[in-house]
Design a protein around this motif. Sequence first.
Motif, mmCIF file in Angstrom:
data_model
loop_
_atom_site.group_PDB
_atom_site.id
_atom_site.type_symbol
_atom_site.label_atom_id
_atom_site.label_comp_id
_atom_site.label_asym_id
_atom_site.label_seq_id
_atom_site.Cartn_x
_atom_site.Cartn_y
_atom_site.Cartn_z
ATOM 1 N N ARG A 68 29.768 43.410 46.038
ATOM 2 C CA ARG A 68 30.793 43.962 46.928
ATOM 3 C C ARG A 68 31.632 42.853 47.541
ATOM 4 N NH1 ARG A 68 26.289 47.115 48.388
ATOM 5 N NH2 ARG A 68 26.447 49.247 47.559
ATOM 6 N N ALA A 69 30.998 41.754 47.907
ATOM 7 C CA ALA A 69 31.742 40.633 48.482
ATOM 8 C C ALA A 69 32.706 40.049 47.464
ATOM 9 C CB ALA A 69 30.762 39.556 48.968
ATOM 10 N N ALA A 70 32.285 39.963 46.204
ATOM 11 C CA ALA A 70 33.162 39.449 45.154
ATOM 12 C C ALA A 70 34.361 40.368 44.947
ATOM 13 C CB ALA A 70 32.382 39.301 43.846
ATOM 14 N N LEU A 71 34.132 41.672 45.010
ATOM 15 C CA LEU A 71 35.223 42.630 44.888
ATOM 16 C C LEU A 71 36.155 42.550 46.090
ATOM 17 C CD1 LEU A 71 33.185 45.670 43.537
ATOM 18 C CD2 LEU A 71 34.979 44.450 42.301
ATOM 19 N N ALA A 72 35.581 42.399 47.281
ATOM 20 C CA ALA A 72 36.398 42.303 48.491
ATOM 21 C C ALA A 72 37.294 41.071 48.452
ATOM 22 C CB ALA A 72 35.499 42.262 49.724
ATOM 23 N N ALA A 73 36.773 39.989 47.882
ATOM 24 C CA ALA A 73 37.574 38.770 47.768
ATOM 25 C C ALA A 73 38.785 38.988 46.871
ATOM 26 C CB ALA A 73 36.716 37.633 47.232
ATOM 27 N N LEU A 74 38.688 39.945 45.951
ATOM 28 C CA LEU A 74 39.813 40.289 45.079
ATOM 29 C C LEU A 74 40.636 41.447 45.647
ATOM 30 C CD1 LEU A 74 38.123 40.155 41.545
ATOM 31 C CD2 LEU A 74 39.579 38.418 42.613
ATOM 32 N N ASP A 75 40.216 41.944 46.832
ATOM 33 C CA ASP A 75 40.873 43.096 47.464
ATOM 34 C C ASP A 75 40.797 44.325 46.563
ATOM 35 O OD1 ASP A 75 42.131 44.358 49.577
ATOM 36 O OD2 ASP A 75 44.159 43.963 48.832
ATOM 37 N N ILE A 76 39.602 44.533 45.946
ATOM 38 C CA ILE A 76 39.358 45.697 45.103
ATOM 39 C C ILE A 76 38.293 46.559 45.769
ATOM 40 C CG2 ILE A 76 38.529 46.503 42.868
ATOM 41 C CD1 ILE A 76 39.483 43.892 41.655
ATOM 42 N N SER A 77 38.583 47.832 45.960
ATOM 43 C CA SER A 77 37.603 48.743 46.529
ATOM 44 C C SER A 77 36.525 49.020 45.490
ATOM 45 C CB SER A 77 38.265 50.056 46.943
ATOM 46 O OG SER A 77 37.290 51.012 47.329
ATOM 47 N N PRO A 78 35.246 48.918 45.854
ATOM 48 C CA PRO A 78 34.190 49.110 44.861
ATOM 49 C C PRO A 78 34.084 50.538 44.348
ATOM 50 C CG PRO A 78 33.242 48.886 47.049
ATOM 51 C CD PRO A 78 34.695 48.571 47.184
ATOM 52 N N ASP A 79 34.513 51.514 45.147
ATOM 53 C CA ASP A 79 34.377 52.913 44.736
ATOM 54 C C ASP A 79 35.706 53.652 44.746
ATOM 55 O OD1 ASP A 79 34.729 52.878 47.429
ATOM 56 O OD2 ASP A 79 32.918 53.997 47.934
ATOM 57 N N GLY A 80 36.808 52.919 44.681
ATOM 58 C CA GLY A 80 38.120 53.534 44.669
ATOM 59 C C GLY A 80 38.604 53.799 43.261
ATOM 60 N N SER A 81 39.899 53.723 43.073
ATOM 61 C CA SER A 81 40.505 53.911 41.757
ATOM 62 C C SER A 81 41.259 52.640 41.395
ATOM 63 C CB SER A 81 41.455 55.115 41.769
ATOM 64 O OG SER A 81 40.758 56.304 42.083
ATOM 65 N N PRO A 82 40.589 51.684 40.775
ATOM 66 C CA PRO A 82 41.230 50.391 40.479
ATOM 67 C C PRO A 82 42.433 50.564 39.558
ATOM 68 C CG PRO A 82 38.856 50.302 40.134
ATOM 69 C CD PRO A 82 39.208 51.739 40.297
ATOM 70 N N SER A 83 43.442 49.768 39.803
ATOM 71 C CA SER A 83 44.607 49.744 38.929
ATOM 72 C C SER A 83 44.294 48.905 37.694
ATOM 73 C CB SER A 83 45.807 49.158 39.658
ATOM 74 O OG SER A 83 45.569 47.782 39.959
ATOM 75 N N ALA A 84 45.204 48.940 36.718
ATOM 76 C CA ALA A 84 45.026 48.113 35.524
ATOM 77 C C ALA A 84 44.995 46.643 35.911
ATOM 78 C CB ALA A 84 46.142 48.385 34.525
ATOM 79 N N ASP A 85 45.803 46.275 36.892
ATOM 80 C CA ASP A 85 45.806 44.876 37.346
ATOM 81 C C ASP A 85 44.485 44.523 38.020
ATOM 82 O OD1 ASP A 85 47.235 42.315 37.888
ATOM 83 O OD2 ASP A 85 46.904 42.937 39.978
ATOM 84 N N ASP A 86 43.922 45.464 38.799
ATOM 85 C CA ASP A 86 42.606 45.239 39.404
ATOM 86 C C ASP A 86 41.554 44.991 38.322
ATOM 87 O OD1 ASP A 86 43.563 45.621 41.990
ATOM 88 O OD2 ASP A 86 43.050 47.751 42.019
ATOM 89 N N HIS A 87 41.594 45.814 37.292
ATOM 90 C CA HIS A 87 40.630 45.654 36.196
ATOM 91 C C HIS A 87 40.793 44.301 35.508
ATOM 92 C CE1 HIS A 87 38.548 49.439 36.185
ATOM 93 N NE2 HIS A 87 39.657 50.160 36.068
ATOM 94 N N ARG A 88 42.019 43.878 35.301
ATOM 95 C CA ARG A 88 42.251 42.576 34.647
ATOM 96 C C ARG A 88 41.740 41.435 35.514
ATOM 97 N NH1 ARG A 88 46.852 45.197 32.278
ATOM 98 N NH2 ARG A 88 48.036 45.007 34.217
#
Length: 369
Positions: free
Chosen positions: A168-188
């Motif tokens: 979760r901390a690694a995702l937060a550092a990327l500003d990605i919600s762990p249980d949201g709807s990631p964008s294609a850019d988030d996935h990349r």
Amino acid sequence: MSATGRESMPATSPSDLAGSLSEAAFVRLVSDATGEALAATGLLARALGDTPFQASVVRPFEDPDRTTETDITVAIGRTQPTADVTLTDRAAATAFETARELGTADPALALAGTIAAGAVDGTVAEAAEQAGLERRPGVAVPTADLADGLAHSTLFVAPFSGDADAARAALAALDISPDGSPSADDHRRLASLVALAVTEDAPSRAAEAVQRALCPATGGPFETVGGYADVLDAVARERPGTAVALALGHEAVREEALDAWRTHATRAHEAVSDATTGRYDGLFVARGDAMPTGTVARLFADFRAPEPVTLVVTDDRAAARATDGRDVSETMHAAADAVGGDAVGTGERARARFDASTADFIEAFREAV
């Protein structure tokens, strides 16, 4: 003396196997406790239609024989003297081609099986693409919760492996919600994070090994096909009964299968972190307490071991993997024979059980390498 595992067992073509299965009144399928073998078992079982069958997952050193009378017994991912047919190399791909001959083949399950085997089969990949399984950027996880998926994936080893809070901390550092709807850019960006984390200070083979976790195909009962592969491999090793139900397509066991995957991954990653390791000429050894030795050996071999042969040892069990093409099963059989133990395996992977001291077994393996 060592257990069965070196015998040259009968093989057959997909068309011949399809013919035999279509003529059988009762079929028995015996799967090794791996994701590829489980997927192959599911493919064949689903293709049998109304033909009665018995399917089971048998762990190494368990007795696979049953008293049920069958017209044909197919051993999948393992050798078995009483089998009429054995599928080892390309088991999932061969089962897929056989199932297509019989008229029913699930490309998502077949693709998951080849991913679990470590190398996507071209024929299966083409069929999956034709069936509409699309690839997207990102990381192959089975759950919508990315932190859960990253922490419990056994497709790679990263600093956050086995630790959902760190994921979760690694995702937060990327500003990605762990249980949201990631964008294609988030996935990349997430794929880049995993690729960098996995390959930093790792052997060169890690860059290739992590590829099966990146740019996943979507389809099947989980969020990605690669995640499906990861769950198949874990549940085959942890809960054989649930594994068969999952391979047969029973949605009711989905959550139970995910629980088995989390348990397996947690045990495996804790073992990787806590193991005592040693390096010898051509051999990397990891020692620890009770652990899923097969998965731990694969993780060390792909992402940590600086030598081409990896041996993982507990008090009475061992698993070996080779990454340079050698037949490590012969080495394992020789080591087991030297200490009065048993061994099974083919090609680049093998398992052993023994009553000797761990040090004696390691020395026997070192001499045999």
